[in-house]
Motif scaffolding. Sequence first.
Motif, PDB file in Angstrom:
ATOM      1  N   ASP A  72       0.857  -1.180   0.000  1.00 31.62           N
ATOM      2  CA  ASP A  72       0.000   0.000   0.000  1.00 31.62           C
ATOM      3  C   ASP A  72       0.895   1.232   0.000  1.00 31.62           C
ATOM      4  N   ALA A  73       0.299   2.389  -0.162  1.00 33.69           N
ATOM      5  CA  ALA A  73       1.045   3.649  -0.153  1.00 33.69           C
ATOM      6  C   ALA A  73       0.694   4.439   1.105  1.00 33.69           C
ATOM      7  N   CYS A  74       1.682   5.113   1.660  1.00 34.35           N
ATOM      8  CA  CYS A  74       1.467   5.954   2.842  1.00 34.35           C
ATOM      9  C   CYS A  74       0.701   7.201   2.427  1.00 34.35           C
ATOM     10  N   GLU A  75      -0.303   7.568   3.213  1.00 35.11           N
ATOM     11  CA  GLU A  75      -1.094   8.750   2.882  1.00 35.11           C
ATOM     12  C   GLU A  75      -0.510  10.045   3.449  1.00 35.11           C
ATOM     13  N   THR A  76       0.515   9.955   4.286  1.00 37.21           N
ATOM     14  CA  THR A  76       1.081  11.173   4.870  1.00 37.21           C
ATOM     15  C   THR A  76       2.402  11.596   4.247  1.00 37.21           C
ATOM     16  N   CYS A  77       3.026  10.715   3.488  1.00 36.59           N
ATOM     17  CA  CYS A  77       4.255  11.069   2.792  1.00 36.59           C
ATOM     18  C   CYS A  77       4.276  10.333   1.450  1.00 36.59           C
ATOM     19  N   PRO A  78       5.112  10.703   0.543  1.00 32.96           N
ATOM     20  CA  PRO A  78       5.091  10.074  -0.787  1.00 32.96           C
ATOM     21  C   PRO A  78       5.834   8.730  -0.852  1.00 32.96           C
ATOM     22  N   THR A  79       5.522   7.814   0.055  1.00 36.21           N
ATOM     23  CA  THR A  79       6.178   6.513   0.059  1.00 36.21           C
ATOM     24  C   THR A  79       5.227   5.469  -0.506  1.00 36.21           C
ATOM     25  N   TYR A  80       5.678   4.780  -1.547  1.00 39.77           N
ATOM     26  CA  TYR A  80       4.884   3.733  -2.175  1.00 39.77           C
ATOM     27  C   TYR A  80       5.469   2.370  -1.824  1.00 39.77           C
ATOM     28  N   ASP A  81       4.712   1.343  -2.082  1.00 35.50           N
ATOM     29  CA  ASP A  81       5.135  -0.034  -1.850  1.00 35.50           C
ATOM     30  C   ASP A  81       5.559  -0.292  -0.407  1.00 35.50           C
ATOM     31  N   VAL A  82       4.708   0.147   0.532  1.00 38.12           N
ATOM     32  CA  VAL A  82       4.905  -0.189   1.943  1.00 38.12           C
ATOM     33  C   VAL A  82       4.252  -1.558   2.141  1.00 38.12           C
ATOM     34  N   PHE A  83       5.041  -2.506   2.619  1.00 37.70           N
ATOM     35  CA  PHE A  83       4.531  -3.857   2.786  1.00 37.70           C
ATOM     36  C   PHE A  83       3.956  -4.036   4.182  1.00 37.70           C
ATOM     37  N   PRO A  84       2.908  -4.853   4.323  1.00 35.50           N
ATOM     38  CA  PRO A  84       2.286  -5.038   5.632  1.00 35.50           C
ATOM     39  C   PRO A  84       3.218  -5.738   6.616  1.00 35.50           C
ATOM     40  N   GLU A  85       3.146  -5.288   7.871  1.00 33.50           N
ATOM     41  CA  GLU A  85       3.911  -5.953   8.929  1.00 33.50           C
ATOM     42  C   GLU A  85       3.223  -7.240   9.346  1.00 33.50           C
ATOM     43  N   SER A  86       1.894  -7.228   9.330  1.00 34.34           N
ATOM     44  CA  SER A  86       1.132  -8.403   9.732  1.00 34.34           C
ATOM     45  C   SER A  86      -0.287  -8.279   9.193  1.00 34.34           C
ATOM     46  N   ALA A  87      -1.028  -9.371   9.278  1.00 33.90           N
ATOM     47  CA  ALA A  87      -2.410  -9.370   8.804  1.00 33.90           C
ATOM     48  C   ALA A  87      -3.199 -10.470   9.495  1.00 33.90           C
ATOM     49  N   LEU A  88      -4.510 -10.278   9.562  1.00 30.12           N
ATOM     50  CA  LEU A  88      -5.427 -11.284  10.089  1.00 30.12           C
ATOM     51  C   LEU A  88      -6.557 -11.471   9.084  1.00 30.12           C
ATOM     52  N   ARG A  89      -7.005 -12.700   8.941  1.00 28.22           N
ATOM     53  CA  ARG A  89      -8.170 -12.946   8.105  1.00 28.22           C
ATOM     54  C   ARG A  89      -9.396 -12.370   8.808  1.00 28.22           C
ATOM     55  N   ASP A  90     -10.290 -11.773   8.022  1.00 27.95           N
ATOM     56  CA  ASP A  90     -11.515 -11.226   8.603  1.00 27.95           C
ATOM     57  C   ASP A  90     -12.717 -12.084   8.206  1.00 27.95           C
ATOM     58  N   GLY A  91     -12.465 -13.307   7.955  1.00 30.38           N
ATOM     59  CA  GLY A  91     -13.492 -14.250   7.523  1.00 30.38           C
ATOM     60  C   GLY A  91     -12.861 -15.204   6.542  1.00 30.38           C
ATOM     61  N   ILE A  92     -13.622 -15.656   5.582  1.00 31.92           N
ATOM     62  CA  ILE A  92     -13.125 -16.630   4.615  1.00 31.92           C
ATOM     63  C   ILE A  92     -12.356 -15.976   3.477  1.00 31.92           C
ATOM     64  N   ASP A  93     -12.833 -14.851   2.986  1.00 35.84           N
ATOM     65  CA  ASP A  93     -12.294 -14.301   1.751  1.00 35.84           C
ATOM     66  C   ASP A  93     -11.588 -12.952   1.872  1.00 35.84           C
ATOM     67  N   GLY A  94     -11.368 -12.459   3.071  1.00 33.88           N
ATOM     68  CA  GLY A  94     -10.736 -11.151   3.229  1.00 33.88           C
ATOM     69  C   GLY A  94      -9.677 -11.153   4.303  1.00 33.88           C
ATOM     70  N   LEU A  95      -8.881 -10.093   4.317  1.00 30.42           N
ATOM     71  CA  LEU A  95      -7.889  -9.925   5.376  1.00 30.42           C
ATOM     72  C   LEU A  95      -7.720  -8.452   5.682  1.00 30.42           C
ATOM     73  N   ILE A  96      -7.272  -8.189   6.900  1.00 27.22           N
ATOM     74  CA  ILE A  96      -6.941  -6.848   7.353  1.00 27.22           C
ATOM     75  C   ILE A  96      -5.432  -6.821   7.551  1.00 27.22           C
ATOM     76  N   ALA A  97      -4.759  -5.943   6.828  1.00 27.40           N
ATOM     77  CA  ALA A  97      -3.300  -5.840   6.902  1.00 27.40           C
ATOM     78  C   ALA A  97      -2.911  -4.574   7.658  1.00 27.40           C
ATOM     79  N   GLY A  98      -1.858  -4.663   8.460  1.00 29.96           N
ATOM     80  CA  GLY A  98      -1.348  -3.529   9.230  1.00 29.96           C
ATOM     81  C   GLY A  98      -0.026  -3.038   8.654  1.00 29.96           C
ATOM     82  N   TYR A  99       0.091  -1.728   8.527  1.00 25.78           N
ATOM     83  CA  TYR A  99       1.259  -1.105   7.899  1.00 25.78           C
ATOM     84  C   TYR A  99       1.892  -0.069   8.821  1.00 25.78           C
ATOM     85  N   ARG A 100       3.195   0.111   8.666  1.00 27.87           N
ATOM     86  CA  ARG A 100       3.924   1.207   9.322  1.00 27.87           C
ATOM     87  C   ARG A 100       4.904   1.734   8.286  1.00 27.87           C
ATOM     88  N   CYS A 101       4.784   3.014   7.970  1.00 25.89           N
ATOM     89  CA  CYS A 101       5.640   3.624   6.955  1.00 25.89           C
ATOM     90  C   CYS A 101       7.089   3.665   7.456  1.00 25.89           C
TER      91      CYS A 101
END
Length: 96
Positions: A10-39
């Motif tokens: 994902d891209a950071c919305e506060t600075c022009p940094t692209y391709d920030v990779f998630p530190e971790s993620a959890l499934r939110d059911g069968i077909d989705g996930l919530i990913a956490g990022y830190r720029c």
Amino acid sequence: MTDHNPLYADACETCPTYDVFPESALRDGIDGLIAGYRCPNCGHIWTCGWQIVPGRSIPPEPITDSSDFNEHVTARVHEQAAMARAIKHLSKGDPA
């Protein structure tokens, strides 16, 4: 077909940094996930919901005993995943 985002970046919305990779993620059911990022540049923290893409690597679940553990990212991932599960559960409606 080429996957243009194989790691749910994902891209950071506060600075022009692209391709920030998630530190971790959890499934939110069968077909989705919530990913956490830190720029890596400005330190901004956010979460993003994704539809799971077959064949794409799923980011790791939050690990609390690691030296790279970030309690703020982990807390947001858990909170957003719980909210997504609740919304899916409640949106099924009452059959009565």
